[in-house]
Design a protein around this motif. Structure first.
Motif, PDB file in Angstrom:
ATOM      1  N   MET A  24     -14.046  30.290  56.164  1.00 30.82           N
ATOM      2  CA  MET A  24     -12.845  29.485  56.026  1.00 30.82           C
ATOM      3  C   MET A  24     -12.791  28.791  54.666  1.00 30.82           C
ATOM      4  O   MET A  24     -12.102  27.808  54.507  1.00 30.82           O
ATOM      5  N   CYS A  25     -13.520  29.303  53.722  1.00 31.84           N
ATOM      6  CA  CYS A  25     -13.504  28.731  52.369  1.00 31.84           C
ATOM      7  C   CYS A  25     -12.142  28.944  51.726  1.00 31.84           C
ATOM      8  O   CYS A  25     -11.497  29.953  51.942  1.00 31.84           O
ATOM      9  N   GLY A  26     -11.719  27.978  50.923  1.00 30.92           N
ATOM     10  CA  GLY A  26     -10.455  28.101  50.217  1.00 30.92           C
ATOM     11  C   GLY A  26      -9.239  27.828  51.086  1.00 30.92           C
ATOM     12  O   GLY A  26      -8.132  28.198  50.732  1.00 30.92           O
ATOM     13  N   THR A  27      -9.421  27.208  52.239  1.00 31.51           N
ATOM     14  CA  THR A  27      -8.301  26.905  53.128  1.00 31.51           C
ATOM     15  C   THR A  27      -7.981  25.418  53.087  1.00 31.51           C
ATOM     16  O   THR A  27      -8.775  24.608  52.621  1.00 31.51           O
ATOM     17  N   THR A  28      -6.822  25.073  53.600  1.00 32.14           N
ATOM     18  CA  THR A  28      -6.397  23.675  53.565  1.00 32.14           C
ATOM     19  C   THR A  28      -7.069  22.874  54.675  1.00 32.14           C
ATOM     20  O   THR A  28      -7.518  23.420  55.690  1.00 32.14           O
ATOM     21  N   ARG A  29      -7.122  21.579  54.476  1.00 32.09           N
ATOM     22  CA  ARG A  29      -7.690  20.681  55.477  1.00 32.09           C
ATOM     23  C   ARG A  29      -6.904  20.768  56.787  1.00 32.09           C
ATOM     24  O   ARG A  29      -7.473  20.727  57.875  1.00 32.09           O
ATOM     25  N   GLU A  30      -5.594  20.906  56.686  1.00 34.58           N
ATOM     26  CA  GLU A  30      -4.740  21.019  57.870  1.00 34.58           C
ATOM     27  C   GLU A  30      -5.113  22.250  58.691  1.00 34.58           C
ATOM     28  O   GLU A  30      -5.213  22.186  59.915  1.00 34.58           O
ATOM     29  N   PHE A  31      -5.333  23.380  58.020  1.00 38.40           N
ATOM     30  CA  PHE A  31      -5.710  24.615  58.700  1.00 38.40           C
ATOM     31  C   PHE A  31      -7.050  24.452  59.426  1.00 38.40           C
ATOM     32  O   PHE A  31      -7.188  24.838  60.587  1.00 38.40           O
ATOM     33  N   ILE A  32      -8.017  23.871  58.741  1.00 35.53           N
ATOM     34  CA  ILE A  32      -9.339  23.655  59.349  1.00 35.53           C
ATOM     35  C   ILE A  32      -9.221  22.707  60.536  1.00 35.53           C
ATOM     36  O   ILE A  32      -9.796  22.965  61.607  1.00 35.53           O
ATOM     37  N   SER A  33      -8.466  21.632  60.389  1.00 37.84           N
ATOM     38  CA  SER A  33      -8.291  20.670  61.480  1.00 37.84           C
ATOM     39  C   SER A  33      -7.661  21.316  62.701  1.00 37.84           C
ATOM     40  O   SER A  33      -8.100  21.092  63.837  1.00 37.84           O
ATOM     41  N   ARG A  34      -6.634  22.132  62.486  1.00 37.43           N
ATOM     42  CA  ARG A  34      -5.974  22.830  63.595  1.00 37.43           C
ATOM     43  C   ARG A  34      -6.945  23.762  64.311  1.00 37.43           C
ATOM     44  O   ARG A  34      -7.005  23.786  65.540  1.00 37.43           O
ATOM     45  N   ASN A  35      -7.713  24.526  63.542  1.00 37.56           N
ATOM     46  CA  ASN A  35      -8.670  25.445  64.147  1.00 37.56           C
ATOM     47  C   ASN A  35      -9.783  24.709  64.885  1.00 37.56           C
ATOM     48  O   ASN A  35     -10.184  25.119  65.976  1.00 37.56           O
ATOM     49  N   MET A  36     -10.298  23.652  64.300  1.00 38.11           N
ATOM     50  CA  MET A  36     -11.352  22.867  64.960  1.00 38.11           C
ATOM     51  C   MET A  36     -10.827  22.252  66.254  1.00 38.11           C
ATOM     52  O   MET A  36     -11.517  22.267  67.278  1.00 38.11           O
ATOM     53  N   ASN A  37      -9.608  21.729  66.226  1.00 46.82           N
ATOM     54  CA  ASN A  37      -9.020  21.157  67.437  1.00 46.82           C
ATOM     55  C   ASN A  37      -8.818  22.205  68.522  1.00 46.82           C
ATOM     56  O   ASN A  37      -9.046  21.938  69.704  1.00 46.82           O
ATOM     57  N   GLN A  38      -8.422  23.415  68.122  1.00 48.37           N
ATOM     58  CA  GLN A  38      -8.251  24.490  69.104  1.00 48.37           C
ATOM     59  C   GLN A  38      -9.602  24.891  69.700  1.00 48.37           C
ATOM     60  O   GLN A  38      -9.710  25.116  70.909  1.00 48.37           O
ATOM     61  N   LEU A  39     -10.629  24.972  68.871  1.00 45.95           N
ATOM     62  CA  LEU A  39     -11.969  25.294  69.377  1.00 45.95           C
ATOM     63  C   LEU A  39     -12.468  24.212  70.337  1.00 45.95           C
ATOM     64  O   LEU A  39     -13.110  24.515  71.347  1.00 45.95           O
ATOM     65  N   LYS A  40     -12.166  22.948  70.045  1.00 49.27           N
ATOM     66  CA  LYS A  40     -12.529  21.861  70.966  1.00 49.27           C
ATOM     67  C   LYS A  40     -11.758  21.992  72.265  1.00 49.27           C
ATOM     68  O   LYS A  40     -12.334  21.876  73.354  1.00 49.27           O
ATOM     69  N   LYS A  41     -10.460  22.247  72.177  1.00 47.57           N
ATOM     70  CA  LYS A  41      -9.611  22.394  73.364  1.00 47.57           C
ATOM     71  C   LYS A  41     -10.085  23.549  74.240  1.00 47.57           C
ATOM     72  O   LYS A  41     -10.078  23.452  75.473  1.00 47.57           O
ATOM     73  N   ASP A  42     -10.545  24.635  73.608  1.00 49.02           N
ATOM     74  CA  ASP A  42     -11.017  25.814  74.339  1.00 49.02           C
ATOM     75  C   ASP A  42     -12.445  25.662  74.859  1.00 49.02           C
ATOM     76  O   ASP A  42     -12.961  26.557  75.526  1.00 49.02           O
ATOM     77  N   GLY A  43     -13.091  24.552  74.534  1.00 46.18           N
ATOM     78  CA  GLY A  43     -14.442  24.309  75.022  1.00 46.18           C
ATOM     79  C   GLY A  43     -15.526  25.052  74.255  1.00 46.18           C
ATOM     80  O   GLY A  43     -16.649  25.182  74.734  1.00 46.18           O
ATOM     81  N   ILE A  44     -15.210  25.527  73.069  1.00 43.87           N
ATOM     82  CA  ILE A  44     -16.177  26.259  72.256  1.00 43.87           C
ATOM     83  C   ILE A  44     -17.101  25.289  71.527  1.00 43.87           C
ATOM     84  O   ILE A  44     -18.306  25.531  71.401  1.00 43.87           O
TER      85      ILE A  44
END
Length: 56
Positions: free
Chosen positions: A1-21
């Motif tokens: 995920m290098c070179g991506t925006t903070r918003e993109f990383i935050s969205r993905n991290m939140n989805q992984l948390k929501k999915d229980g990963i």
């Protein structure tokens, strides 16, 4: 995920948390991986060069 925006990383991290990963330990300030198999598949771990590997 290098070179991506903070918003993109935050969205993905939140989805992984929501999915229980993953979860976040607010006391120790660390990320806890609850499903390492999913995470390895998600990041295509099998094609990662061994000298970069931190998951083995």
């Amino acid at each position: 995920m290098c070179g991506t925006t903070r918003e993109f990383i935050s969205r993905n991290m939140n989805q992984l948390k929501k999915d229980g990963i993953i979860s976040y330990d607010s006391v120790d300030h660390c990320i806890i991986v609850k499903n390492i198999t999913f995470l390895r598949n998600y990041i295509h771990c099998e094609s990662c060069p061994l000298h970069y590997c931190e998951l083995s």
